[in-house]
Design a protein around this motif. Structure first.
Motif, PDB file in Angstrom:
ATOM      1  N   VAL A  50       0.493  -0.928   0.056  1.00 19.34           N
ATOM      2  CA  VAL A  50      -0.382   0.264   0.211  1.00 19.34           C
ATOM      3  C   VAL A  50       0.479   1.377  -0.186  1.00 19.34           C
ATOM      4  O   VAL A  50       0.860   2.456  -0.794  1.00 19.34           O
ATOM      5  N   ILE A  51       2.183   1.287   1.114  1.00 19.82           N
ATOM      6  CA  ILE A  51       2.809   2.915   0.662  1.00 19.82           C
ATOM      7  C   ILE A  51       3.708   2.424  -0.468  1.00 19.82           C
ATOM      8  O   ILE A  51       3.414   3.842  -0.837  1.00 19.82           O
ATOM      9  N   PHE A  52       3.564   1.747  -0.888  1.00 17.59           N
ATOM     10  CA  PHE A  52       4.552   2.563  -2.503  1.00 17.59           C
ATOM     11  C   PHE A  52       3.502   1.349  -3.713  1.00 17.59           C
ATOM     12  O   PHE A  52       4.308   1.589  -5.153  1.00 17.59           O
ATOM     13  N   GLU A  53       1.789   1.476  -3.083  1.00 19.09           N
ATOM     14  CA  GLU A  53       1.376   1.557  -4.509  1.00 19.09           C
ATOM     15  C   GLU A  53       2.167   0.749  -5.239  1.00 19.09           C
ATOM     16  O   GLU A  53       1.678   0.382  -6.459  1.00 19.09           O
ATOM     17  N   PHE A  54       2.123  -0.747  -5.017  1.00 21.98           N
ATOM     18  CA  PHE A  54       2.194  -1.729  -5.787  1.00 21.98           C
ATOM     19  C   PHE A  54       1.470  -2.145  -6.302  1.00 21.98           C
ATOM     20  O   PHE A  54       0.014  -2.306  -6.030  1.00 21.98           O
ATOM     21  N   GLY A  86      -1.236  -5.148  -8.208  1.00 22.49           N
ATOM     22  CA  GLY A  86      -1.613  -6.334  -8.070  1.00 22.49           C
ATOM     23  C   GLY A  86      -0.812  -7.339  -7.687  1.00 22.49           C
ATOM     24  O   GLY A  86      -0.496  -8.583  -7.670  1.00 22.49           O
ATOM     25  N   CYS A  87      -1.232  -6.813  -5.675  1.00 20.41           N
ATOM     26  CA  CYS A  87      -0.703  -7.938  -5.129  1.00 20.41           C
ATOM     27  C   CYS A  87      -1.522  -8.194  -3.930  1.00 20.41           C
ATOM     28  O   CYS A  87      -1.615  -8.054  -2.599  1.00 20.41           O
ATOM     29  N   VAL A  88      -3.056  -8.146  -4.625  1.00 19.13           N
ATOM     30  CA  VAL A  88      -4.511  -8.540  -3.477  1.00 19.13           C
ATOM     31  C   VAL A  88      -3.702  -9.692  -3.186  1.00 19.13           C
ATOM     32  O   VAL A  88      -4.553  -9.862  -1.967  1.00 19.13           O
TER      33      VAL A  88
END
Length: 476
Positions: free
Chosen positions: A439-443, A445-447
């Motif tokens: 969330v911090i780095f707004e990746f 497809g990491c759901v």
């Protein structure tokens, strides 16, 4: 009644009165972010925090003593209420000449023009706190909850009128708080027939001195705890950096981000109201340590599971609670919330440990532990905010509360040596921090990984909840 059932019963009753207030306050954040700019939101939060500073200083934190002494049958209720009320009035009289000069302090310049409203706000908050905590000390938990419902309704109505309809911004917020607190105080005074507990003859200097000796260590503790929670905003609002965006607008965005972790704090506050009663009443029981162990284990599990779920659904929750239609700058606020959610977990655990100091009357230890945290927080803010901006402030907050937890867990268990699993806490914390990173780095497809980590936290903690549920069901 079984002590576990009594704790659960009181938690439910407090939930009825408190959940609505906490729940609506979160949705009011949507109203605030729609009608108040980031710099205005910073001023609003500055005023709220200033009230939290002024109340313990000029009321001597006597509401804490009202609860502690009110639950002790050795003390006369009339003497407690009358004496606490008299000392509170004296304290507020001392505050009157101070308020007009507060805006001259450089970091408080955004509150210019709000002196009169600020003083009235402190007075109504003090009156409501005194009445509500005395009602709580008399175990009138149903009335306490009804007051919470009334306060919720009036605050919501007044905010809609003065902010949404009349567009009065921060001034409208202040008026709403004053009127809501005034209505609550009047309701409690009449419904609980508090006039019976007011008598000139009931005033006791000896009791007053005893209560102040009890609360004296709590005053700097409360101030430092409030400062630790607010210092990030002060640093963000007043620091400059070539590497990150800072200033009053950035501080306002940070304020908006802090409202989402309040979902965790909301549940904790409700529980802690019931837990403090149980901790005091069970302080001399034979199986006190075992009681603390079981309750702590379940409490910790709920906090980590709830926090994992909140981080998992942070985007849709943020869209509901933060309105960025008029001020698009609020759109990025959700990226700063994961570390603040993790910090909220340890804030809640620290409050649980604070209950030990209150129940055993070792309030001085609360002061020593928070002093270390304040120093650490200031150092971390100076070190992390210039290079990392708002995210650095969030990380500093997390590390500060984690440090407080470590110190208090070692110290508080000298007085109540309950069992806990350090390994379990370490694993919970590690998994939660791993959930923060995407969330911090707004990746993108990491759901899948977020769901997997959330499931791991749930698997690690569900057994404690099942065990507690069995105790409630089978009265063990």
């Amino acid at each position: 009644m079984n002590k576990y059932k009594k704790l659960a019963f009181n938690t439910v009753i407090f939930s009825i009165g408190s959940f609505g207030a906490k729940f609506f306050s979160l949705f009011l954040n949507n109203l605030y972010t729609k009608h108040i700019s980031p710099s205005g939101l910073y001023a609003k939060n500055l005023l709220e925090t200033l009230v939290l500073f002024l109340l313990p200083v000029f009321t001597f934190s006597l509401t804490e003593a009202v609860v502690r002494y009110g639950l002790d049958n050795k003390y006369d209720k009339k003497e407690i209420f009358t004496t606490a009320g008299a000392f509170t009035l004296c304290g507020l009289a001392l505050l009157l000449p101070v308020v007009p000069f507060l805006h001259l302090i450089p970091i408080l310049r955004p509150i210019t023009g709000y002196s009169a409203l600020l003083f009235i706000y402190v007075c109504t908050s003090a009156a409501r706190a005194l009445c509500s905590q005395f009602v709580r000390a008399r175990n009138m938990v149903t009335l306490f909850s009804l007051d919470g419902i009334l306060a919720t309704m009036t605050l919501f109505i007044f905010n809609v009128i003065f902010i949404s309809k009349l567009d009065m911004g921060v001034q409208g917020f202040m008026i709403s708080m004053i009127l809501s607190d005034a209505c609550s105080t009047l309701f409690l005074f009449i419904a609980a027939r508090l006039r019976r507990f007011v008598s000139r003859k009931a005033f006791s200097n000896e009791l007053g001195r005893s209560m102040i000796r009890f609360t004296l260590p709590l005053i700097p503790t409360t101030l430092m705890w409030t400062f630790t929670g607010f210092s990030d905003q002060i640093f963000i609002g007043n620091m400059h950096s070539d590497h990150a965006i800072l200033g009053e607008n950035a501080a306002g965005i940070y304020v908006a981000a802090t409202k989402i972790p309040n979902l965790i704090s909301m549940l904790s506050t409700i529980f802690m109201q019931a837990w403090n009663l149980s901790a005091i009443m069970e302080n001399d029981s034979k199986d006190r340590d075992r009681f603390y162990s079981k309750v702590y284990e379940a409490y910790e599990s709920v906090l980590f599971m709830g926090s994992a779920g909140l981080i998992l659904f942070i985007k849709p929750i943020s869209a509901i609670l933060i309105n960025y239609s008029n001020y698009p700058a609020y759109r990025i606020a959700y990226t700063y919330t994961p570390l603040l959610i993790a910090a909220a977990v340890f804030t809640c655990l620290n409050l649980f440990l604070m209950g030990i100091y209150t129940a055993t009357k070792h309030t001085k230890n609360a002061f020593y532990t928070i002093l270390a945290v304040v120093i650490a927080n200031i150092v971390l803010n100076f070190g992390l905010i210039p290079p990392w901006g708002i995210q650095g402030a969030a990380f500093a907050t997390f590390l500060s509360y984690l440090l407080c937890y470590c110190i208090r867990m070692i110290d508080a268990r000298y007085y109540v040596p309950f069992r806990f699993s350090a390994l379990k806490t370490f694993l919970n914390t590690s998994l939660l921090i791993l959930m923060c990173i995407p969330v911090i780095f707004e990746f993108r497809g990491c759901v899948f990984w977020e769901i997997l980590l959330s499931a791991a936290i749930s698997a690690l903690n569900y057994n404690a909840l099942i065990t507690t549920a069995k105790k409630l069901a089978f009265n063990r």
